[in-house]
Write a protein that holds these residues in place. Sequence first.
Motif, short mmCIF file in Angstrom:
data_model
loop_
_atom_site.label_atom_id
_atom_site.label_comp_id
_atom_site.label_asym_id
_atom_site.label_seq_id
_atom_site.Cartn_x
_atom_site.Cartn_y
_atom_site.Cartn_z
N PRO A 47 -61.23 -133.43 -37.51
CA PRO A 47 -61.88 -133.90 -38.75
C PRO A 47 -62.05 -135.40 -38.80
CG PRO A 47 -60.13 -132.33 -39.25
CD PRO A 47 -60.10 -132.53 -37.78
N SER A 48 -61.05 -136.15 -38.30
CA SER A 48 -61.10 -137.61 -38.47
C SER A 48 -62.17 -138.25 -37.60
CB SER A 48 -59.73 -138.20 -38.14
OG SER A 48 -59.34 -137.81 -36.85
N LEU B 114 -54.82 -145.65 -46.05
CA LEU B 114 -54.09 -144.93 -44.99
C LEU B 114 -55.00 -144.49 -43.84
CD1 LEU B 114 -51.32 -143.85 -44.11
CD2 LEU B 114 -51.97 -141.68 -45.12
N GLY B 115 -56.14 -143.90 -44.21
CA GLY B 115 -57.03 -143.38 -43.18
C GLY B 115 -57.55 -144.49 -42.27
N ARG C 19 -64.04 -144.70 -46.20
CA ARG C 19 -64.24 -144.25 -44.81
C ARG C 19 -65.68 -144.49 -44.34
NH1 ARG C 19 -60.63 -141.07 -42.54
NH2 ARG C 19 -62.16 -139.98 -41.28
N LEU D 221 -61.72 -128.46 -40.45
CA LEU D 221 -60.38 -128.01 -40.82
C LEU D 221 -60.18 -126.56 -40.43
CD1 LEU D 221 -60.23 -129.68 -44.32
CD2 LEU D 221 -58.91 -130.33 -42.31
N ASN E 250 -54.69 -131.12 -45.52
CA ASN E 250 -56.05 -131.27 -45.01
C ASN E 250 -56.58 -132.68 -45.23
OD1 ASN E 250 -56.28 -128.72 -43.97
ND2 ASN E 250 -57.08 -127.84 -45.87
N ALA E 251 -56.23 -133.27 -46.39
CA ALA E 251 -56.65 -134.65 -46.65
C ALA E 251 -56.08 -135.56 -45.58
CB ALA E 251 -56.18 -135.09 -48.03
N ARG F 50 -55.34 -134.68 -42.55
CA ARG F 50 -56.03 -134.42 -41.28
C ARG F 50 -57.36 -135.16 -41.26
NH1 ARG F 50 -53.97 -128.70 -41.94
NH2 ARG F 50 -52.01 -128.91 -40.83
N VAL F 51 -58.06 -135.16 -42.40
CA VAL F 51 -59.33 -135.89 -42.46
C VAL F 51 -59.07 -137.38 -42.24
CG1 VAL F 51 -61.22 -136.55 -44.00
CG2 VAL F 51 -60.46 -134.18 -43.95
N ASP F 52 -57.92 -137.86 -42.75
CA ASP F 52 -57.58 -139.27 -42.57
C ASP F 52 -57.06 -139.56 -41.16
OD1 ASP F 52 -58.35 -140.65 -44.78
OD2 ASP F 52 -56.49 -140.37 -45.88
N GLY F 53 -56.95 -138.54 -40.33
CA GLY F 53 -56.59 -138.77 -38.93
C GLY F 53 -55.11 -138.82 -38.64
N MET G 271 -63.71 -136.15 -47.33
CA MET G 271 -63.66 -134.96 -48.17
C MET G 271 -62.91 -135.25 -49.46
SD MET G 271 -62.97 -131.23 -46.72
CE MET G 271 -62.85 -129.76 -47.71
N ARG H 207 -61.06 -142.79 -51.88
CA ARG H 207 -60.52 -142.59 -50.54
C ARG H 207 -61.62 -142.11 -49.59
NH1 ARG H 207 -55.50 -138.66 -50.11
NH2 ARG H 207 -57.09 -137.14 -50.58
N ARG I 151 -65.07 -126.02 -44.95
CA ARG I 151 -63.94 -126.34 -44.06
C ARG I 151 -64.40 -126.35 -42.60
NH1 ARG I 151 -58.74 -125.39 -45.75
NH2 ARG I 151 -58.33 -124.32 -43.80
N PHE J 223 -61.01 -133.23 -52.53
CA PHE J 223 -60.46 -131.90 -52.73
C PHE J 223 -60.31 -131.55 -54.21
CE2 PHE J 223 -59.13 -133.27 -48.61
CZ PHE J 223 -59.25 -132.14 -47.83
N ILE K 160 -66.87 -137.65 -41.43
CA ILE K 160 -66.95 -137.03 -42.75
C ILE K 160 -65.82 -137.57 -43.61
CG2 ILE K 160 -68.02 -134.87 -42.02
CD1 ILE K 160 -64.53 -134.37 -42.67
N GLN L 196 -54.87 -145.75 -40.03
CA GLN L 196 -54.64 -144.76 -38.99
C GLN L 196 -55.65 -144.92 -37.86
OE1 GLN L 196 -51.98 -143.05 -39.84
NE2 GLN L 196 -51.83 -142.08 -37.84
N ASP M 124 -54.48 -128.65 -49.56
CA ASP M 124 -55.40 -129.77 -49.73
C ASP M 124 -54.76 -131.07 -49.23
OD1 ASP M 124 -57.27 -128.15 -50.74
OD2 ASP M 124 -57.24 -128.90 -52.78
N LEU M 125 -53.46 -131.24 -49.57
CA LEU M 125 -52.77 -132.47 -49.19
C LEU M 125 -52.74 -132.61 -47.67
CD1 LEU M 125 -51.21 -134.83 -50.43
CD2 LEU M 125 -49.12 -133.52 -50.12
N ALA N 212 -55.32 -134.05 -54.00
CA ALA N 212 -54.62 -134.22 -52.72
C ALA N 212 -54.33 -135.67 -52.40
CB ALA N 212 -55.41 -133.57 -51.58
#
Lengths: 366, 281
Positions: A72-73, A98-99, A150, A52, B176-177, B179-182, A79, A146, A47, A81, A77, A102, B173-174, A85
């Motif tokens: 994190p974004s 989505l990422g 990235r 995170l 955090n996922a 957050r990783v995706d921005g 991740m 997913r 983390r 899970f 990286i 974003q 996890d959801l 998730a």
Amino acid sequence: MGKLVLEGISKRFGAVEVLKTVDLDVADGEFIVIVGPSGCGKSTLLRIIAGLSDQSTGKVLIGGRDVSSQPPSKRGIAMVFQSYALYPHLTVEGNLTLGLKQARTAASLIAERVAEAVRILALEPFLKRRPGELSGGQRQRVAIGRAIVRHPEVFLFDEPLSNLDAALRNQVRAEIADLHRRLGATMVYVTHDQVEAMTLADRIIVMNGGIVQQIGTPSELYRRPANAFVATFIGSPGMNMVPGTAGGGVLTLAGSGRLPCSAAANGAVTAGIRPNGFEVLPGGNDGLAGTVIASEYLGAESFLRVRLADGTVVTVHEHPDHGWLIDQPVTLRLRPGNLHLFDAESGLRIAEGPDAAAQPAAARVA
Amino acid sequence: MTQGIARRFQISTLAAHLVLIGFTLLALAPTLLVIMNSFKPRKEIFGAPLALPSFETITLIGYDTVLKRGDILHYFQNSLIVTVCALFFIILFGAMAAFALSEYRFPGNRLIGLFLVMGIMVPIRLGTVGILKLMVSLGLANTLFALILVYTAQGLPMAVFVMSEFMRQVSDDLKNAARVDGLSEYTILFRLVLPVVRPAIATIAVFTMVPIWNDLWFPLVLAPGESTRTMTLGAQSFIGQFITDWNAVLAALTLAIVPMLILYLMFSRQLIRGITAGAVK
């Protein structure tokens, strides 16, 4: 490009130190597995790499860039899970994009990346479905997809196989190994399962109590465990640990016999011998005297449980049709080069110990 | 043997149902009485309060009076504005506070949580005098805004308490996922977490909406003026010191039930999931 460096990372919650100074250098394209029992700080470390969770001290560098204070974004990286998730209200396609949306990625690039991930993971039939309509293995593939879209410099996996049943676990494990080979990407993978660690890793980090116990290739860890913890954690069934005293090149095991050993060892020690380090002979021979108390038949091999004279029970690897009977007295003779000695107090390996036998690790059971 | 078990099971189920039906009747009786009597003339209301309106006695005189005399539509509108706005603010601010309390570790987190729980225990009416003084100095006396503020304050503690419990169950996890995706923290709350805790929101909506709609106290104290009168306060205008127009009062109360019924039906499916989720856990 996908280099990951950790410099003096530590983490404390109030007075509790959950991570003690971790230094690590991961080469581009390397597959690193962090393994340890639950609560050893491995997930905390992951983390921190992901951003995170904040480290108390130290720096995280990804691709030569100090990302310690980046969200994190922005760290390059991705991740995967344990609980997948996936966003429950989005389709598989929505989850994948989505990422990127974003990050205001161009639509053409998004389509290209999604097509690539779909091709690699064979997700085509599921694109319009929601996560609720997918099985566990399919969900985990979407979660990996997913991460792929990235195009991260470093992939992070947080116990990705723990929620899958045993058969599926082996299959997805093989898919992850295959993925690593094809993408050639840097991967950091956290697990509590030493079999996953041994089969996937280029290098393994064994952690316990927030402290890195040893970093090395699977065979280094198996053959030259740095301390008693690594010795018992790596390998299945685990290494037998028998207390004894050493002096003048002779190891005396309490009540059950003497063995030649390295002259460097002196005083109270713990002798570590893997199940396949013994040879079983009829009782009364020269070696460790004991009694067979149980036999586990596994088809291709079997394991004997032998109680030594001082009450210690050891596990011994044998042929499947060995013919030893329960309660039969036997003698265990050590195969040369199979003795690991650890300091009884600190648990540290005593130097100049011989390598474990160079034969393949036959004692491992998946 | 199995038959015996089956029979015993049937008997206990029957007993449970009898108790539940009895309780339902007990709870519904006053409401039914109000609705029944709203269709009867005054003499019948007092002569035979428990009788159903018959063909000879049925009358709409109460509704006639209500619709003619009072500015009933205006009262309805006031009640609706106050209830819906208060509900919106309770859920909005409640969700934000609950997310902060359940998601972030910061000094004083538990203390603030406890402070909010205390808000559930202390009735807001104890502070009526202070609230009235405050509203008067703010120039908010006799405005709907004053009522919205008070009801928001009244509903928030329960909303924060219930929602933070539910949000704790949303997988880390959801979030955090995301957050990783921005995704920003606001997007995570409103687009990801709120849809997942929808049953909790329905539960809060129903449990805070009814008391606000039915409240007589604060409209009477803070906004008794004609233009800001709410439905319940409006119904009181038919109750006089010497003469009470019971037909009109009962008719007004019956009308007041309708919007709540509609809102309740809208929320009820989610509500049941919310209650059982809490009960089974």
